[in-house]
Design an enzyme around this catalytic site. Structure first.
Site, PDB file in Angstrom:
ATOM      1  N   GLU A  54      -3.217  -2.795  -8.394  1.00 30.04           N
ATOM      2  CA  GLU A  54      -2.333  -3.836  -7.891  1.00 30.04           C
ATOM      3  C   GLU A  54      -3.026  -5.191  -7.950  1.00 30.04           C
ATOM      4  OE1 GLU A  54      -0.972  -2.747  -4.025  1.00 30.04           O
ATOM      5  OE2 GLU A  54       0.050  -0.929  -4.722  1.00 30.04           O
TER       6      GLU A  54
ATOM      7  N   HIS B 127       4.575  -3.434  -3.220  1.00 31.88           N
ATOM      8  CA  HIS B 127       3.859  -3.005  -2.016  1.00 31.88           C
ATOM      9  C   HIS B 127       4.378  -3.737  -0.775  1.00 31.88           C
ATOM     10  CE1 HIS B 127      -0.218  -1.125  -0.693  1.00 31.88           C
ATOM     11  NE2 HIS B 127       0.675  -1.065   0.294  1.00 31.88           N
TER      12      HIS B 127
END
Length: 398
Positions: free
Chosen positions: A258, A281
């Site tokens: 990420e 997220h």
């Protein structure tokens, strides 16, 4: 006491610490390792979210650090063993964003079942496609929950209220809520569920737990949802299962890699696939969740600093002892080896200290001891205990 809060932690946390008389620095970003070590000079409490990585070297070079708060559910960004060996208690927020994540999962189940993502994209590209084909109500369908903790149980309760059947699997025996049914194996959940949702921590056991064999074990035409950790799903295998139409879609909120900040360059094998919801997220990304976490973590940290309580610590033995009036409290973290308590009792006896209250808890590596003793002799007792070769960290509370 000095507190450093990183990654745009909710301002409520700063207010709570300051009301207790702590000095607080609040930063919006995470820091590189070198910058973090420099910032931690003279800091007793560090607060982070999920981006900041705390390894052994940071603990070695941060002698003043007493406690670390993870303002999130996960703690895999912290070397918990290194923290323990350096006498740093770590706390997290196991409850703060439970509702937010559960609500998102339910919303995604409905969206996937009605193909709302696809219809939305079509409308934005000037396509009108009014159809009921392969669109279903979720009432009467089965949701399979892998990981029946705080979030998993809440998802199950909400799903059942919408008329869904609930199956679950957890490596730790759990009592079912409502009419949920416990399954003996993950495979039992996979083959009998219309929707499978993952709520597990990042551990060696959960890494790639949903790979090609597991995905192919899922019921044909079912859906996978992952709002736990990015490394529990083989993303390439998931994309393959969707392209082959074995799975009807997916909702993914977490990814193996990420970005550390908002960017336009994120890529995934799941991009462009039909009936796939991708989110960055944000499972716990609500104002309510961040406010709850901003309150939950400081309270446990303050209790540890001011009273020595390690309730809800993720790496320390749990001890909670009411503080005796007109006494000093000595807190000692030591290596859990034979003879430590005998040495401490010898010190107490030789100095003639009167112990008002005492509590000790241990795990395989460390022992955590609280002693309430006379103010007149407390500093001598503390100094003597601190000098033991087995002591890791010792402090005294007035």
């Amino acid at each position: 006491m000095n507190v450093l809060l990183l990654e745009n932690i909710h301002p409520l946390a700063k207010e709570i610490f300051e009301m207790e008389g702590f000095n607080v620095e609040l930063l919006s970003e995470s820091l590189s390792q070198d910058k973090l070590i420099e910032k931690l000079r003279g800091v007793q409490i560090l607060g982070i979210r999920s981006k900041t990585q705390i390894d052994e070297s940071i603990f070695k070079k941060s002698e003043s650090l007493l406690a670390l708060g993870c303002f999130c559910i996960g703690t895999n960004q912290v070397n918990l063993e290194a923290a323990k060996q350096r006498g740093v208690a770590v706390f997290n927020a196991p409850f703060g964003n439970t509702r937010s994540v559960a609500e998102m999962i339910i919303a995604e189940i409905i969206s996937l079942s009605r193909k709302l993502g696809q219809r939305n994209m079509e409308m934005h590209t000037k396509t009108w496609k009014k159809t009921a084909e392969s669109c279903y109500e979720i009432r009467g369908k089965t949701i399979g929950i892998i990981g029946y903790g705080n979030i998993g149980t809440q998802v199950g309760t909400m799903a059942e209220s919408l008329g869904m059947h609930v199956l679950f699997y957890d490596i730790v025996p759990k009592l079912p809520r409502g009419n949920a049914r416990n399954c003996n194996t993950i495979n039992e959940v996979l083959k009998n569920s219309d929707f499978v949702t993952l709520h597990v921590p990042a551990t060696p056991q959960t890494r790639l737990m949903m790979s090609e064999p597991q995905l192919l074990s899922m019921k044909a035409g079912s859906y996978l949802l992952n709002a736990s950790r990015g490394n529990v799903v083989d993303v390439a295998a998931l994309a393959k299962a969707i392209k082959s139409k074995h799975l009807a879609g997916a909702a993914v909120d977490v990814f193996p890699n990420e970005p550390e900040q908002n960017t336009n360059s994120f890529s995934s094998d799941l991009q462009g696939l039909p009936n796939v919801i991708l989110t960055p997220h944000i499972g716990g990304g609500t104002e309510e969740a961040q406010s709850n976490i901003g309150q939950e973590v400081p309270v446990t940290l303050i209790r540890y600093i001011k009273n020595g309580s390690t309730n809800h610590s993720v790496n320390f033995p749990e001890v909670d002892l009411p503080k005796a009036a007109n006494r000093h409290r000595i807190l000692n973290i030591h290596k859990n080896v034979p003879g430590v308590l005998s040495e401490i009792n010898r010190i107490i006896s030789e100095l003639g200290a009167n112990i008002e209250a005492e509590a000790l808890a241990t795990d395989n590596e460390i022992g955590y001891l609280l002693l309430d003793t006379d103010k007149a002799i407390s500093q001598e007792v503390k100094t003597a205990i601190e000098s033991l070769k087995t002591s890791i960290k010792t402090r005294i509370l007035g």
